[in-house]
Design an enzyme around this catalytic site. Structure first.
Site, PDB file in Angstrom:
ATOM      1  N   HIS A  28       0.823  -1.471   0.033  1.00 23.64           N
ATOM      2  CA  HIS A  28      -0.063   0.011   0.012  1.00 23.64           C
ATOM      3  C   HIS A  28       0.863   1.291  -0.098  1.00 23.64           C
ATOM      4  CE1 HIS A  28      -3.778   1.967   1.918  1.00 23.64           C
ATOM      5  NE2 HIS A  28      -3.189   2.988   1.089  1.00 23.64           N
ATOM      6  N   HIS A  30       1.364   4.802  -2.332  1.00 25.08           N
ATOM      7  CA  HIS A  30       0.822   5.741  -3.491  1.00 25.08           C
ATOM      8  C   HIS A  30       2.366   6.307  -3.974  1.00 25.08           C
ATOM      9  CE1 HIS A  30      -3.216   5.531  -2.386  1.00 25.08           C
ATOM     10  NE2 HIS A  30      -2.926   5.145  -1.313  1.00 25.08           N
ATOM     11  N   HIS A 212      -9.367   0.968  -1.581  1.00 26.04           N
ATOM     12  CA  HIS A 212      -9.348   1.630  -0.101  1.00 26.04           C
ATOM     13  C   HIS A 212     -10.786   1.427   0.403  1.00 26.04           C
ATOM     14  CE1 HIS A 212      -5.521   3.161  -1.252  1.00 26.04           C
ATOM     15  NE2 HIS A 212      -5.556   4.007  -0.375  1.00 26.04           N
ATOM     16  N   GLU A 215     -11.191   3.135   5.825  1.00 19.10           N
ATOM     17  CA  GLU A 215     -10.206   4.015   6.434  1.00 19.10           C
ATOM     18  C   GLU A 215     -10.927   5.205   7.195  1.00 19.10           C
ATOM     19  OE1 GLU A 215      -8.089   6.460   3.573  1.00 19.10           O
ATOM     20  OE2 GLU A 215      -6.433   6.941   4.888  1.00 19.10           O
ATOM     21  N   ASP A 293       1.815   3.957   2.746  1.00 20.04           N
ATOM     22  CA  ASP A 293       0.955   4.891   2.239  1.00 20.04           C
ATOM     23  C   ASP A 293       1.483   6.167   1.396  1.00 20.04           C
ATOM     24  OD1 ASP A 293      -1.895   5.184   1.462  1.00 20.04           O
ATOM     25  OD2 ASP A 293      -2.502   6.079   3.739  1.00 20.04           O
ATOM     26  N   ASP A 294       1.667   7.062   2.014  1.00 18.60           N
ATOM     27  CA  ASP A 294       2.343   8.229   1.602  1.00 18.60           C
ATOM     28  C   ASP A 294       3.576   8.792   2.532  1.00 18.60           C
ATOM     29  OD1 ASP A 294       0.189   9.004  -0.602  1.00 18.60           O
ATOM     30  OD2 ASP A 294      -1.038   8.459   1.267  1.00 18.60           O
TER      31      ASP A 294
HETATM   32  N1  HPA Z   1      -6.511   7.221   1.416  1.00 18.03           N
HETATM   33  C1  HPA Z   1      -7.202   7.737   0.205  1.00 18.03           C
HETATM   34  N2  HPA Z   1      -6.666   8.105  -0.848  1.00 18.03           N
HETATM   35  C2  HPA Z   1      -5.230   8.303  -0.773  1.00 18.03           C
HETATM   36  C3  HPA Z   1      -4.452   8.088   0.485  1.00 18.03           C
HETATM   37  C4  HPA Z   1      -5.408   7.296   1.349  1.00 18.03           C
HETATM   38  O1  HPA Z   1      -4.749   7.055   2.276  1.00 18.03           O
HETATM   39  N3  HPA Z   1      -3.257   8.248  -0.134  1.00 18.03           N
HETATM   40  C5  HPA Z   1      -3.332   8.701  -1.259  1.00 18.03           C
HETATM   41  N4  HPA Z   1      -4.467   8.719  -1.700  1.00 18.03           N
HETATM   42 ZN    ZN Z   2      -3.563   4.781   0.577  1.00 24.00          ZN
END
Ligand code: HPA
Ligand code: ZN
Length: 352
Positions: A28, A30, A212, A215, A293-294
């Site tokens: 996961h 991006h 996703h 969350e 994630d990011d």
């Molecule tokens: N959630 C949803 N969209 C996203 C995320 C995330 O954690 N990171 C980058 N786009």
């Molecule tokens: Zn994500």
């Protein structure tokens, strides 16, 4: 052995070291979320794009998010510096360096073409830059990777269909990398059912499917991602805990959740890492995995994510190892490659 070696601090250090060397999979991630402020400024200068921040420090200081949307606003704005194939290459190559340092062996990487095609960047530019970096890394030392094209859920399903049509002519050229489809961006108010038809088409085309869900959105979005989109893995999914029947299903069917601890903390999905439910999900028998994630926005790559939860939740070595095993089980590699990675992991655990 001196007494410090058995103190809690020392054993915490030992687990940190164990985590650092652990062979990992990243499921996961991006790629646009790996753009560090330094590179963002360098690309802005190269492309003569004006950033609304005076310095790298000022930009970093703006990474103070209250929820998913407050992050996404900055994340999409930051992506504006990506203009050429070389920009996508440089961003991806920088991520690979960080991932290698964390002993990531295989990464399944999300990319958001709509973020770029909406700005007039060609689909081919996006694919070519990311793929060239991944292929170079594979040739250099066997760094394993795959690409998962994500639809932006705040846009329409029609837009997702158009994006798919634009990307499909590239499928053969990138068959070694582009294996799957995902769904990201603003979750609340954009339920999985909005994308049921386009996911149906992607399924017919033979793509691996993830989305996703759970969350910020409710557990019901996790169920509908499974039932209506027919995804194989859930990205995040931490709110699944609110539905006991769903929890049982996830455990029984070993449907993986790609959990991102530092992301959850930065986006206020959890108030404190000590309150994160990843240990409870693991104890309930779910195939939970750790991911970043990011990482440029959330303060840490793979090792930092593992270490943050291990410390805050006082995880055992065995729990950490199980998270890493789950990451191999949940990845989209062929069975023989999973076996080889598992052997490497178990060998590491036996030797450390
Ligand atoms: N959630 C949803 N969209 C996203 C995320 C995330 O954690 N990171 C980058 N786009
Ligand atoms: Zn994500």
């Amino acid at each position: 052995m001196n007494s410090a070696a058995t103190s809690p601090a020392a054993s915490g250090q030992a687990l940190d070291d164990f985590i650092a060397g652990l062979p990992k999979t990243e499921l996961h991630l991006h790629i646009e979320g790996t753009l560090e402020p330094e590179l963002m400024f360098a690309l802005a200068q190269r492309n003569q794009v004006k950033l609304p921040y005076a310095s790298v420090e000022a930009l970093r200081a703006a990474y103070d998010f209250s929820d998913l949307q407050s992050f996404l606003d900055l994340y999409y704005a930051g992506a504006d510096v990506l203009r050429t194939e070389q920009d996508f290459y440089d961003m991806t190559a920088a991520y690979i360096e960080r991932a290698r340092a964390d002993n990531v062996r295989h990464a399944e990487i999300f990319f958001d073409p709509q973020t770029h095609t909406e700005r007039g960047i060609a689909m081919t530019t996006v694919f070519a830059g990311i793929a060239r970096a991944l292929r170079d890394a594979r040739l250099k030392d066997g760094f394993g990777s795959a690409m998962i094209l994500c639809f932006l859920r705040h846009l329409s399903e029609e837009d997702a269909f158009a994006t798919l049509e634009q990307a499909l002519p590239l499928r053969e050229q990138y068959a070694d990398l582009w294996i799957g489809i995902g769904l990201d961006s603003s979750e609340r108010g954009n339920p999985p059912e909005k994308f049921a038809r386009v996911y149906g088409r992607c399924r017919e085309l033979g793509f691996r499917l993830v989305a996703h869900a759970g969350e910020e959105g409710p557990a019901a979005y996790v169920s509908s991602a499974l039932d209506l989109l027919k995804v194989e893995r859930i990205d995040h999914g931490v709110r699944s805990e609110e539905d006991p029947a769903l929890m049982q299903r996830l455990a029984r069917e070993r449907i993986a959740l790609t959990v991102c601890p530092l992301s959850n903390l930065k986006l206020c999905v959890v108030k404190d890492m000590a309150e994160h439910n990843i240990a409870r999900l693991l104890d309930a028998g779910l195939a939970v995995t750790v991911n970043s994630d990011d990482p440029a926005y959330f303060g840490g790559y793979m090792t930092a994510n593992y270490q943050a939860v291990a410390r805050a939740l006082d995880l055992s070595r065995e729990q950490v190892l199980q998270l890493a095993r789950n990451g191999i089980e949940a990845c989209f590699l062929p069975g023989e490659d999973k076996l080889a990675l598992t052997a490497e992991l178990e060998q590491y655990a036996a030797a450390h």
